[in-house]
Design an enzyme around this catalytic site. Structure first.
Site, PDB file in Angstrom:
ATOM      1  N   LYS A 213       0.852  -1.194   0.000  1.00  0.00           N
ATOM      2  CA  LYS A 213       0.000   0.000   0.000  1.00  0.00           C
ATOM      3  C   LYS A 213       0.879   1.233   0.000  1.00  0.00           C
ATOM      4  CE  LYS A 213       0.705   1.738   4.309  1.00  0.00           C
ATOM      5  NZ  LYS A 213       1.134   3.099   4.660  1.00  0.00           N
TER       6      LYS A 213
ATOM      7  N   ASP B  15      -3.187  -1.272   9.820  1.00  0.00           N
ATOM      8  CA  ASP B  15      -3.322  -1.271   8.356  1.00  0.00           C
ATOM      9  C   ASP B  15      -3.994  -2.538   7.823  1.00  0.00           C
ATOM     10  OD1 ASP B  15      -2.203   1.213   7.886  1.00  0.00           O
ATOM     11  OD2 ASP B  15      -0.172   0.441   7.608  1.00  0.00           O
TER      12      ASP B  15
END
Length: 282
Positions: free
Chosen positions: A9, A135
């Protein structure tokens, strides 16, 4: 055997609003995925053990590994008796601000959901995953999103416009807790969350590049000036936009054209031990 792809990401934006009573920081960040991937495979064992097999010696294979922790959590939550072997083909730089550990944990939860035929909804896995990493809920779903709270409140956004991404990690490690400890919330710093969201809605690439912003970048950059030098180098060599991802130290640049991305790659390749040219996924 079950296979899962675990994409890295990047933060398009990252803002920290205040420190919560639970010790975490309230965040507001827009994240998306890139096609820099780890690849994981999952196989049932005849015993009850969790075995993590990873070739790189600098990646832990015990309960310090988030994939191992995710497997432990899944086994305990769903009372899974049979063990498994998790094999990780590691391509994402570690301790880089790219959620390399979190995306492996997310892939492990998705993979075990299939391997053990649990058929649990991904939203349920997200609620579990937040226990071991902020996350992980985003990584389980793997779509461009605005994340709030500790990262568990997720609002899907449109995919970003097509672009090349040059990802550069300098040869240094950063501790996220150390960065957050040094963060002074009284210092003014503008993060363009709303502008980024609007750019995604309208598909405005130029506005997206202008909106790239990270509240933690000045903090990490003050500790390690290589970060700011890499960003400046990228912008001087034709990047449409550049920003640090997460708490760093990785910096990435956006470029519309492959030739442009190659030029940026060549400019930073000499000063970084890990540089990749990839595409936005979202």
């Amino acid at each position: 055997m079950i296979y899962e792809t675990a994409p890295a990401k990047i933060n398009l934006t990252l803002d920290t609003l205040f420190k919560r009573d639970d010790g975490f920081h309230e965040v507001e960040m827009i994240m998306t995925t890139i096609d820099l991937n780890d690849r994981l495979s999952f196989e049932l064992r005849k015993d009850k053990k969790i075995v993590v097999d990873v070739e790189q010696t600098y990646v832990p294979s015990d309960n310090k590994n988030l994939a191992y922790k995710a497997a432990e959590l899944m086994k305990k939550t769903y009372n899974l008796q049979q063990g498994l072997t998790i094999t990780i083909d590691k391509n994402i730089p570690v301790s880089a601000g790219l959620a390399g550990g979190s995306t492996d944990a997310a892939a492990t939860m998705r993979g075990m959901n299939r391997l053990y035929k649990l058929n649990r909804p991904l939203e349920e896995l997200c609620a579990l995953g937040i226990q071991i990493g902020t996350d992980i809920p985003f990584c389980i779903l793997g779509k461009t999103a605005l994340c709030k709270g500790k990262g568990e409140i997720i609002e899907y956004l449109d995919k970003p416009p097509s672009a090349w991404v040059v990802v550069a990690k300098p040869d240094l490690g950063i501790s996220s807790p150390d960065i957050f400890k040094k963060l002074d919330l009284t210092q003014p710093h503008t993060v363009h969350t709303e502008a980024c969201e609007n750019a995604l809605i309208s598909g405005d690439y130029e506005q997206l590049c202008k909106s790239l912003s990270n509240r933690l970048e000045p903090v990490s950059g003050k500790m390690h000036d290589e970060i700011l030098k890499i960003k400046a180098n990228m912008l001087e060599n034709g990047a449409d936009g550049a920003v640090m991802s997460g708490s760093g130290p990785t910096v990435y640049a956006l470029a519309r054209k492959e030739r442009q991305a190659r030029h940026i790659y060549n400019a930073v390749n000499g000063c970084c031990n890990e540089v990749h040219i990839v595409r936005l996924l979202g």
